[in-house]
Design a protein around this motif. Structure first.
Motif, PDB file in Angstrom:
ATOM      1  N   GLU A   1     -14.942 134.949  60.849  1.00  0.00           N
ATOM      2  CA  GLU A   1     -15.808 133.891  60.821  1.00  0.00           C
ATOM      3  C   GLU A   1     -16.401 133.081  61.866  1.00  0.00           C
ATOM      4  N   TRP A   2     -17.871 133.113  61.870  1.00  0.00           N
ATOM      5  CA  TRP A   2     -18.323 132.623  63.249  1.00  0.00           C
ATOM      6  C   TRP A   2     -18.651 130.969  63.140  1.00  0.00           C
ATOM      7  N   SER A   3     -18.321 130.517  63.977  1.00  0.00           N
ATOM      8  CA  SER A   3     -18.370 128.905  63.880  1.00  0.00           C
ATOM      9  C   SER A   3     -19.774 128.354  64.528  1.00  0.00           C
ATOM     10  N   MET A   4     -20.272 127.449  63.770  1.00  0.00           N
ATOM     11  CA  MET A   4     -21.685 127.087  64.187  1.00  0.00           C
ATOM     12  C   MET A   4     -21.714 126.657  65.659  1.00  0.00           C
ATOM     13  N   SER A   5     -20.372 126.375  66.195  1.00  0.00           N
ATOM     14  CA  SER A   5     -20.442 125.870  67.522  1.00  0.00           C
ATOM     15  C   SER A   5     -20.344 126.808  68.539  1.00  0.00           C
ATOM     16  N   ILE A   6     -20.389 128.079  68.242  1.00  0.00           N
ATOM     17  CA  ILE A   6     -20.451 129.048  69.333  1.00  0.00           C
ATOM     18  C   ILE A   6     -21.847 129.230  69.667  1.00  0.00           C
ATOM     19  N   SER A   7     -22.012 129.252  71.305  1.00  0.00           N
ATOM     20  CA  SER A   7     -23.279 129.415  71.688  1.00  0.00           C
ATOM     21  C   SER A   7     -23.788 130.835  71.910  1.00  0.00           C
ATOM     22  N   ARG A   8     -24.774 130.911  71.459  1.00  0.00           N
ATOM     23  CA  ARG A   8     -25.355 132.520  71.559  1.00  0.00           C
ATOM     24  C   ARG A   8     -26.902 132.381  72.396  1.00  0.00           C
ATOM     25  N   HIS A   9     -27.110 133.738  72.480  1.00  0.00           N
ATOM     26  CA  HIS A   9     -28.379 133.597  73.438  1.00  0.00           C
ATOM     27  C   HIS A   9     -29.434 134.424  72.304  1.00  0.00           C
ATOM     28  N   PHE A  10     -30.702 133.706  72.338  1.00  0.00           N
ATOM     29  CA  PHE A  10     -31.706 134.475  71.668  1.00  0.00           C
ATOM     30  C   PHE A  10     -33.131 134.649  72.357  1.00  0.00           C
ATOM     31  N   VAL A  11     -33.536 135.769  72.205  1.00  0.00           N
ATOM     32  CA  VAL A  11     -34.843 136.178  72.724  1.00  0.00           C
ATOM     33  C   VAL A  11     -35.979 135.930  71.752  1.00  0.00           C
ATOM     34  N   LEU A  12     -37.067 134.938  71.786  1.00  0.00           N
ATOM     35  CA  LEU A  12     -38.172 134.852  70.993  1.00  0.00           C
ATOM     36  C   LEU A  12     -39.437 135.257  71.579  1.00  0.00           C
ATOM     37  N   ALA A  13     -40.052 136.233  71.069  1.00  0.00           N
ATOM     38  CA  ALA A  13     -41.305 137.104  71.615  1.00  0.00           C
ATOM     39  C   ALA A  13     -42.407 136.628  70.855  1.00  0.00           C
ATOM     40  N   ALA A  14     -43.454 135.976  71.402  1.00  0.00           N
ATOM     41  CA  ALA A  14     -44.760 135.662  70.316  1.00  0.00           C
ATOM     42  C   ALA A  14     -45.976 135.793  71.269  1.00  0.00           C
ATOM     43  N   GLY A  15     -46.855 136.317  70.376  1.00  0.00           N
ATOM     44  CA  GLY A  15     -48.455 136.274  71.111  1.00  0.00           C
ATOM     45  C   GLY A  15     -48.643 134.771  71.541  1.00  0.00           C
ATOM     46  N   GLY A  16     -49.978 134.672  72.454  1.00  0.00           N
ATOM     47  CA  GLY A  16     -50.221 133.363  73.076  1.00  0.00           C
ATOM     48  C   GLY A  16     -51.347 132.597  72.374  1.00  0.00           C
ATOM     49  N   THR A  17     -51.253 132.605  70.955  1.00  0.00           N
ATOM     50  CA  THR A  17     -51.795 131.954  70.485  1.00  0.00           C
ATOM     51  C   THR A  17     -50.954 130.766  69.475  1.00  0.00           C
ATOM     52  N   GLY A  18     -51.622 129.607  69.074  1.00  0.00           N
ATOM     53  CA  GLY A  18     -50.854 128.697  68.467  1.00  0.00           C
ATOM     54  C   GLY A  18     -50.148 129.115  67.124  1.00  0.00           C
ATOM     55  N   GLY A  19     -50.808 129.993  66.571  1.00  0.00           N
ATOM     56  CA  GLY A  19     -50.362 130.559  65.225  1.00  0.00           C
ATOM     57  C   GLY A  19     -49.172 131.336  65.295  1.00  0.00           C
ATOM     58  N   HIS A  20     -48.917 131.901  66.463  1.00  0.00           N
ATOM     59  CA  HIS A  20     -47.516 132.585  66.729  1.00  0.00           C
ATOM     60  C   HIS A  20     -46.620 131.462  67.421  1.00  0.00           C
ATOM     61  N   MET A  21     -47.068 130.816  68.383  1.00  0.00           N
ATOM     62  CA  MET A  21     -46.246 129.886  69.291  1.00  0.00           C
ATOM     63  C   MET A  21     -45.752 128.849  68.549  1.00  0.00           C
ATOM     64  N   ILE A  22     -46.438 128.253  67.593  1.00  0.00           N
ATOM     65  CA  ILE A  22     -46.024 127.021  67.099  1.00  0.00           C
ATOM     66  C   ILE A  22     -44.593 127.190  66.195  1.00  0.00           C
ATOM     67  N   PRO A  23     -44.625 128.225  65.250  1.00  0.00           N
ATOM     68  CA  PRO A  23     -43.580 128.536  64.453  1.00  0.00           C
ATOM     69  C   PRO A  23     -42.157 128.997  65.575  1.00  0.00           C
ATOM     70  N   ALA A  24     -42.765 129.811  66.571  1.00  0.00           N
ATOM     71  CA  ALA A  24     -41.683 130.192  67.280  1.00  0.00           C
ATOM     72  C   ALA A  24     -40.901 129.011  67.960  1.00  0.00           C
ATOM     73  N   HIS A  25     -41.907 128.022  68.521  1.00  0.00           N
ATOM     74  CA  HIS A  25     -41.189 126.950  69.128  1.00  0.00           C
ATOM     75  C   HIS A  25     -40.352 126.102  67.929  1.00  0.00           C
ATOM     76  N   ALA A  26     -40.880 125.994  66.801  1.00  0.00           N
ATOM     77  CA  ALA A  26     -39.880 125.357  65.842  1.00  0.00           C
ATOM     78  C   ALA A  26     -38.658 125.735  65.597  1.00  0.00           C
ATOM     79  N   VAL A  27     -38.479 127.241  65.543  1.00  0.00           N
ATOM     80  CA  VAL A  27     -37.301 127.958  65.405  1.00  0.00           C
ATOM     81  C   VAL A  27     -36.508 127.777  66.729  1.00  0.00           C
ATOM     82  N   ALA A  28     -37.159 127.561  67.994  1.00  0.00           N
ATOM     83  CA  ALA A  28     -36.370 127.650  69.120  1.00  0.00           C
ATOM     84  C   ALA A  28     -35.828 126.123  69.149  1.00  0.00           C
ATOM     85  N   GLU A  29     -36.454 125.144  68.907  1.00  0.00           N
ATOM     86  CA  GLU A  29     -35.878 123.825  68.540  1.00  0.00           C
ATOM     87  C   GLU A  29     -34.666 123.538  67.846  1.00  0.00           C
TER      88      GLU A  29
END
Length: 392
Positions: A2-30
């Protein structure tokens, strides 16, 4: 294990350069960073320059060719994609991501191709009600497909077992509006109209809306207070028109406080971009939608369908968007007792305010534990993702 929520992982988020792609990516990154994870963004030069987002994450600008209908562009585009893929593979070597997720747009392609080559778990998020071109190209190979709508055109039924209805992540300020009541509205109170046309405004809204408002009955017109986004070349003309009609109007080419303005609006007139629809349904605000006809695969018309069918919005195709039609639809919504409040409730019913949380849950589960996601899914309900090397 079982993975604990405290485990730190690395994620790459890739998005096109418009707000329609970037804003959802930013919300997930936060959301991911709030859980203690590390995030790197892959985008193009436009995305890297959008202010106020991804300030706390690594940002990598990769070349990404755009495959147009002109065959002459293909060799150069392919060369750029392959160069971006090579750079993304070097990023994978140093950053060692747990998963790579694409949010659409051609800049997402090199990162996804690199992840597939390196055996890194992958996902895509589709903001629109029509699967975008890049997401269509990789849909058969990624481990999970997150969607914003229950029905997504151009998404093959054979992928249903790995499709998850997530919604479109929105800013925290918009989520907070969901806890507030619809602004009080009586027959004597100010009637606040918000007009937004995407990141650059829309000239047709600047042309049609003022004239349409001038056709409203005097009793309603005198109560109006308009806040409208305009293109720079239109703004002075629109300001003069509203002044002649004696309608108070706050005009600007860009609003950096849209959530606040959305909060006190009684009616929104807007395009039907994915981020706009997500904010309207999360906040619960009735709207008149004018889909952009030139949007790829006419996806804005598809985006507007759910909210319109639910009774939270009225959609007017641009070919029929005239001052007379706008005035007619506004009267139906504004002058029938309880109509706006009812539309607001129905719009709110289409909202998916936990999209960022659910997307982060999905990404944490890829390659490790079965997906536990209480959001409604498209297609048959799976018990887990069938990942390569991981028992279903």
């Amino acid at each position: 294990m079982e993975w604990s929520m405290s485990i730190s992982r690395h994620f790459v988020l890739a998005a096109g350069g418009t707000g329609g792609h970037m804003i959802p990516a930013h919300a997930v990154a936060e959301e991911l960073m709030a859980r203690g994870h590390h995030v790197a963004l892959v985008t193009d030069e436009r995305g890297a320059k959008i202010p106020g987002i991804f300030d706390k994450a690594q940002v990598h600008v990769l070349p990404a060719g755009r495959m147009t209908k002109n065959p002459k562009s293909w060799p150069g585009a392919l060369k750029a994609i392959l160069a971006g893929r090579a750079m993304a593979r070097r990023l994978n070597e140093t950053f060692r991501p747990t998963a790579v997720v694409g949010f659409g747009g051609y800049p997402a392609m090199p990162a996804l191709l690199a992840a597939l080559a390196d055996g890194v778990p992958t996902a895509v998020h589709e903001q629109n009600a029509v699967l975008g071109r890049v997401n269509r190209l990789v849909a058969g190979r990624v481990d999970a497909i997150a969607t914003a709508y229950p029905g997504v055109e151009r998404l093959k039924e054979k992928y249903a077992a790995k499709v998850h209805l997530i919604g479109n992540p929105v800013r925290e300020e918009v989520k907070q509006l969901r806890e507030e009541d619809f602004p009080a509205l009586t027959e004597e109170s100010v009637f606040r109209v918000l007009v937004i046309g995407g990141s650059q405004g829309a000239s047709i809204l600047s042309s049609v809306v003022p004239e349409g408002l001038s056709m409203l009955p005097v009793a309603l017109r005198r109560r109006l207070q308009v806040t409208q986004q305009c293109r720079a070349e239109d703004i002075e003309r629109v300001r003069k028109t509203y002044a002649e009609m004696e309608i108070p109007a706050d005009l600007a080419t860009y609003f950096n406080d849209v959530p606040e303005k959305l909060g006190w609006s009684h009616l929104v007139i807007a395009r039907a971009g994915a981020s706009t629809l997500a904010e309207l349904t999360c906040a619960g605000r009735p709207a008149i939608l004018v889909p952009l006809p030139s949007a790829m695969d006419d996806h804005q018309t598809a985006n507007a369908r759910e909210m319109t069918e639910a009774g939270g919005a009225r959609t007017i195709p641009q070919s029929r968007f005239t001052a007379v039609e706008l005035a007619k639809q506004m009267q139906k919504m504004a002058m029938e007792p309880g109509a706006l409040q009812n539309a607001a409730k129905r719009a709110r019913g289409c909202g998916r305010p936990n999209a960022a949380r659910d997307m982060a849950d999905l990404l944490e589960s890829i390659g490790h534990a079965p997906i536990v996601n209480d959001a409604v899914r498209v297609g048959p309900t799976p018990t887990s993702l069938n990942l390569a090397g991981v028992p279903a």
